[in-house]
Design an enzyme around this catalytic site. Structure first.
Site, short mmCIF file in Angstrom:
data_model
loop_
_atom_site.label_atom_id
_atom_site.label_comp_id
_atom_site.label_asym_id
_atom_site.label_seq_id
_atom_site.Cartn_x
_atom_site.Cartn_y
_atom_site.Cartn_z
N SER A 1 0.81 -1.22 0.00
CA SER A 1 0.00 0.00 0.00
C SER A 1 0.85 1.27 0.00
O SER A 1 0.54 2.24 -0.71
CB SER A 1 -0.95 0.00 1.20
OG SER A 1 -0.23 -0.16 2.41
N ASP B 1 10.74 0.86 -1.02
CA ASP B 1 9.73 -0.13 -0.64
C ASP B 1 9.30 0.11 0.80
O ASP B 1 10.01 0.75 1.58
CB ASP B 1 10.29 -1.54 -0.81
CG ASP B 1 9.20 -2.61 -0.91
OD1 ASP B 1 8.00 -2.25 -0.87
OD2 ASP B 1 9.56 -3.79 -1.03
N LYS C 1 9.42 -7.99 6.05
CA LYS C 1 8.64 -7.69 4.85
C LYS C 1 8.00 -8.98 4.35
O LYS C 1 8.39 -10.06 4.73
CB LYS C 1 9.54 -7.09 3.76
CG LYS C 1 10.08 -5.71 4.15
CD LYS C 1 11.10 -5.15 3.16
CE LYS C 1 10.66 -5.21 1.73
NZ LYS C 1 9.35 -4.54 1.51
N GLY C 2 7.01 -8.82 3.49
CA GLY C 2 6.39 -9.99 2.87
C GLY C 2 4.93 -10.18 3.19
O GLY C 2 4.35 -11.21 2.83
N GLU D 1 11.35 -8.80 -3.76
CA GLU D 1 11.78 -7.61 -3.04
C GLU D 1 13.23 -7.74 -2.59
O GLU D 1 14.03 -6.81 -2.70
CB GLU D 1 10.87 -7.38 -1.84
CG GLU D 1 9.46 -6.93 -2.22
CD GLU D 1 8.49 -6.91 -1.05
OE1 GLU D 1 7.40 -6.34 -1.21
OE2 GLU D 1 8.82 -7.47 0.01
#
Length: 221
Positions: free
Chosen positions: A34, A85, A98-99, A107
């Site tokens: 997002s 990111d 992350k993920g 990524e």
């Protein structure tokens, strides 16, 4: 400001941060999620100032293309000047989880190639110790049960993310009940399990810069 407004603020701050670094032949790495989506939308405003992008997911690639921003295969570019990111968690050392969007492997690849990794996050993602957010692990499908058993031995509680297939054709195990006091060591231990593609700890390659959206404005960490 609400969470969406904080995400928009850090996305705009990222544009301001990277813009002086861009040249006509520059390639920008773009993440997934997002907050990254807001960054993509703002990036469209300056798309004439750089060559193009590489994307960490099919979803981000489609959003970039919808703005008329060129998207290249990573194998076709020599250099990624900066990668921008979001994150699901960040600690004061700019080590990340992350993920949440299941794009962790791509990524991590783009982050590895990039000269500079800029993380954009709202203040709710800031923690002292990583692990409250379930740690995603991308797994070859046939190894799912084996990997889960090995993760239990490391003290985690893995949960299969039902109905999710990554862009690479793999599955995700989300690991709960963690307090990750040595992120680099834990990242390496998980990656040594046969069947693991990679995990969502960005510790060995942490962010170079963290732009954190707070009620007092965007802070640079």
């Amino acid at each position: 400001m609400n969470q969406d407004q904080l995400k928009q603020a850090v996305a705009k701050a990222a544009i301001d941060y990277i813009q002086p670094k861009l040249e006509s032949d520059s390639i920008v790495g773009v993440g997934t999620g997002s907050t990254a989506n807001y960054f993509i939308d703002y990036l469209a405003d300056i798309k004439g100032q750089f060559d193009g992008t590489v994307a960490s997911s099919e979803a981000s690639a489609e959003r970039l293309k919808s703005h008329g921003i060129p998207v290249y295969d990573l194998n076709a570019v020599d250099q990624v000047v900066v990668y921008v990111d979001g994150a699901d968690e960040t600690n004061p050392q700019r080590m990340l989880i992350k993920g949440g969007g299941a794009a962790l492997t791509r990524e991590k690849i783009v982050a590895a190639v990039a000269d500079e990794f800029v993380c954009i996050a709202d203040g709710s993602k800031w923690v002292d110790v990583l692990g409250a957010f379930p740690l995603p692990v991308e797994v070859i499908p046939m190894a799912r049960s084996h990997v889960a058993r090995e993760i239990v031995k490391l003290g985690g509680s893995p949960v299969y993310r039902e109905g999710v297939v990554t862009d690479n054709g793999n599955v995700i195990l989300d690991v709960h009940d963690l307090q990750i006091t040595d992120p680099v060591d834990f990242e390496n231990k998980l990656n040594q399990i046969v069947g693991v593609v990679t995990n969502g700890l960005f510790a060995a390659r942490n962010a170079d810069v963290l732009l954190l959206g707070t009620e007092n404005g965007v802070e640079t960490k």
